[in-house]
Design an enzyme around this catalytic site. Structure first.
Site, short mmCIF file in Angstrom:
data_model
loop_
_atom_site.label_atom_id
_atom_site.label_comp_id
_atom_site.label_asym_id
_atom_site.label_seq_id
_atom_site.Cartn_x
_atom_site.Cartn_y
_atom_site.Cartn_z
CG ASN A 9 -1.68 1.26 1.42
OD1 ASN A 9 -1.71 2.11 0.53
ND2 ASN A 9 -2.32 1.41 2.57
CE LYS A 11 -0.04 3.17 4.80
NZ LYS A 11 0.04 3.22 6.25
CG HIS A 95 -5.70 1.81 5.07
ND1 HIS A 95 -5.28 2.77 5.96
CD2 HIS A 95 -4.70 0.90 4.97
CE1 HIS A 95 -4.06 2.45 6.36
NE2 HIS A 95 -3.69 1.32 5.78
CD GLU A 97 -2.82 5.37 6.74
OE1 GLU A 97 -2.78 5.45 5.49
OE2 GLU A 97 -1.92 4.84 7.42
CD GLU A 167 -3.38 -2.58 7.06
OE1 GLU A 167 -2.35 -2.90 6.47
OE2 GLU A 167 -3.89 -1.45 6.97
N GLY A 173 2.51 2.16 10.90
CA GLY A 173 3.46 3.28 10.81
C GLY A 173 4.13 3.60 12.13
CB SER A 213 5.24 -1.99 11.91
OG SER A 213 4.84 -0.67 12.23
P1 13P Z 1 3.13 0.38 7.66
O1 13P Z 1 3.63 -0.90 7.05
O2 13P Z 1 3.84 1.59 7.20
O3 13P Z 1 3.01 0.25 9.15
O4 13P Z 1 1.61 0.56 7.12
C1 13P Z 1 0.74 -0.50 7.19
C2 13P Z 1 -0.46 -0.19 6.38
O5 13P Z 1 -1.23 0.69 6.71
C3 13P Z 1 -0.67 -0.96 5.15
O6 13P Z 1 -1.93 -0.73 4.64
#
Ligand code: 13P
Length: 249
Positions: A9, A11, A95, A97, A167, A173, A213
């Site tokens: 992903n 982002k 997601h 976010e 997740e 993150g 992560s």
């Molecule tokens: P990170 O791997 O940066 O923690 O992000 C995970 C994520 O949100 C994947 O969709």
């Protein structure tokens, strides 16, 4: 056997030119992986460049969101037919976010998932508890609620075509990965929900990915859990060598 899905992903990172450069470097390192599905999810504006760069390889491309209508007065949304026309095959839905910053709810997750299925895209539906829910002992209840409101309304044919990504919000993150055991427990909770609603065959076949992560140095221990059918990688998927070493774990 469930075929693993190793998904990235991206982002809100990378331009089309940076997308092309990524694929040039990634392809020789992991672009022919055949024992798993590799899916890269860049921004809408990079879908065409990604599909072009992945042509002739087994790498798949996914969007990060999908409008729930076919077309209409929905400023800022991108519809299933538009995504499909780029050659993308997958789409991330719900997601954390999106839920946190943009008001995505279980209800909109459900509508977007139906839309993805209607237009022939594979939805990767994201669920996961927040830190305060885990600390209050309500992680399981949070996952059950997201499943019941966002996924359980699908029919059996539809659920056979989705992928779920677990997740935990506190692991995204933050560098704080869920232990393989915590992740596997959460996957069992989700799989039990699928089994209760759709039966054993559906729950045995469903792929549940872990995200939060994931890095080259922890992917192996996560993937050693039989419950974990792949990973959804954020930050570490932006670097071609790093993501290749995750795919080739
Ligand atoms: P990170 O791997 O940066 O923690 O992000 C995970 C994520 O949100 C994947 O969709």
């Amino acid at each position: 056997m469930r075929r693993p899905v190793m998904a990235g992903n991206w982002k809100m990172y990378k331009t089309p030119a940076e997308t092309t450069t990524f694929f040039e470097k990634f392809q020789p390192l992991a672009g022919n992986a055949i024992d798993c599905e590799v899916v890269i999810c860049p921004s809408f504006t990079n879908l065409t460049a990604a599909v072009e760069a992945a042509r002739g390889t087994p790498i798949r491309v996914g969007a990060q969101n999908i409008g729930w209508a076919k077309e209409g007065a929905f400023t800022g949304e991108v519809s299933g037919p538009m995504i499909q026309a780029t050659g993308a095959t997958h789409v991330l839905i719900g997601h954390s976010e999106r839920r946190h910053y943009f008001g995505e709810t279980d209800e909109t997750v459900f509508k977007r998932t139906q839309s993805a299925l209607e237009f022939g895209l594979t939805p990767i539906v994201c669920v996961g508890e927040r830190l305060e829910e885990r600390e209050a002992g309500r992680a399981e209840a949070a996952l059950v609620g997201q499943f019941q409101k966002g996924i359980a309304g699908l029919n059996e044919q539809q659920v056979a075509r989705i992928v779920i990504a677990y997740e935990p919000v506190w692991a995204i993150g933050t560098g704080r990965t869920a232990t393989p055991e915590i992740a596997a427990d959460a996957h069992r909770v989700i799989r039990a929900q699928v089994r209760g609603k759709f039966g054993k065959a559906a729950s045995d076949a469903l792929r549940i990915l872990y995200g939060g992560s994931v890095k080259p140095d922890n992917v192996k221990s996560l993937m050693a859990q039989p419950e974990i059918d792949g990973v959804l990688v954020g930050g570490a998927s932006l670097d071609p060598a790093g993501f290749a070493s995750i795919v080739n774990f």
